[in-house]
Scaffold this motif. Structure first.
Motif, PDB file in Angstrom:
ATOM      1  N   GLN A 193       0.857  -1.174   0.000  1.00 33.35           N
ATOM      2  CA  GLN A 193       0.000   0.000   0.000  1.00 33.35           C
ATOM      3  C   GLN A 193       0.899   1.232   0.000  1.00 33.35           C
ATOM      4  OE1 GLN A 193      -1.984  -1.090   3.637  1.00 33.35           O
ATOM      5  NE2 GLN A 193      -3.863  -1.609   2.526  1.00 33.35           N
ATOM      6  N   ARG A 241      -0.201  15.022   0.387  1.00 31.01           N
ATOM      7  CA  ARG A 241      -1.644  14.969   0.663  1.00 31.01           C
ATOM      8  C   ARG A 241      -2.222  16.365   0.818  1.00 31.01           C
ATOM      9  NH1 ARG A 241       0.107  11.238   4.687  1.00 31.01           N
ATOM     10  NH2 ARG A 241      -0.598  12.712   6.257  1.00 31.01           N
ATOM     11  N   SER A 264      -7.491  10.984   4.946  1.00 32.74           N
ATOM     12  CA  SER A 264      -7.888   9.617   5.252  1.00 32.74           C
ATOM     13  C   SER A 264      -9.312   9.347   4.768  1.00 32.74           C
ATOM     14  CB  SER A 264      -7.804   9.401   6.761  1.00 32.74           C
ATOM     15  OG  SER A 264      -8.206   8.097   7.084  1.00 32.74           O
ATOM     16  N   GLY A 265      -9.485   8.266   4.051  1.00 27.66           N
ATOM     17  CA  GLY A 265     -10.810   7.870   3.565  1.00 27.66           C
ATOM     18  C   GLY A 265     -11.209   8.465   2.228  1.00 27.66           C
ATOM     19  N   ASP A 266     -10.455   9.460   1.738  1.00 28.46           N
ATOM     20  CA  ASP A 266     -10.776  10.052   0.434  1.00 28.46           C
ATOM     21  C   ASP A 266     -10.482   9.058  -0.687  1.00 28.46           C
ATOM     22  OD1 ASP A 266     -11.499  12.427   1.609  1.00 28.46           O
ATOM     23  OD2 ASP A 266      -9.661  13.488   1.072  1.00 28.46           O
ATOM     24  N   ARG A 267     -11.269   9.140  -1.737  1.00 25.19           N
ATOM     25  CA  ARG A 267     -11.030   8.324  -2.923  1.00 25.19           C
ATOM     26  C   ARG A 267     -10.147   9.126  -3.869  1.00 25.19           C
ATOM     27  NH1 ARG A 267     -13.221   3.936  -3.888  1.00 25.19           N
ATOM     28  NH2 ARG A 267     -14.984   2.994  -2.882  1.00 25.19           N
ATOM     29  N   LYS A 305      -7.624  13.665  -7.161  1.00 26.03           N
ATOM     30  CA  LYS A 305      -9.012  13.533  -6.751  1.00 26.03           C
ATOM     31  C   LYS A 305      -9.832  13.365  -8.028  1.00 26.03           C
ATOM     32  CE  LYS A 305      -9.183  17.343  -4.253  1.00 26.03           C
ATOM     33  NZ  LYS A 305      -9.627  18.373  -3.318  1.00 26.03           N
TER      34      LYS A 305
END
Length: 75
Positions: A11, A19, A26-29, A45
């Motif tokens: 990963q 970022r 955290s958790g963003d696609r 994004k």
């Protein structure tokens, strides 16, 4: 420029400064795409990539129109 690292599960760990630069957390696609110009990855994004691609298509249409116009003038 920031250096990420693959963890033991392969990963990708994206450095904080990277970022923050693209506004992900955290958790963003994100979309990860192979860059067409090099053996590289692009991380974006989804909405930002869509906007960028839409602009590229628009620019390429404008550029193609200018090429076509120049060809007509050259005849």
């Amino acid at each position: 420029l920031a250096v990420g690292q693959l963890n033991e599960k392969c990963q990708l760990v994206i450095p904080k400064e990277a970022r923050e630069a693209i506004g992900i957390g955290s958790g963003d696609r994100v979309i990860i795409a192979l860059a067409p110009f090099a053996d590289a990855l692009v991380i974006a994004k989804p909405e930002e990539l869509e906007n960028h691609l839409r602009n590229m298509v628009g620019l390429s249409k404008d550029f193609q129109q200018k090429i076509d116009e120049a060809k007509r003038k050259a005849k």
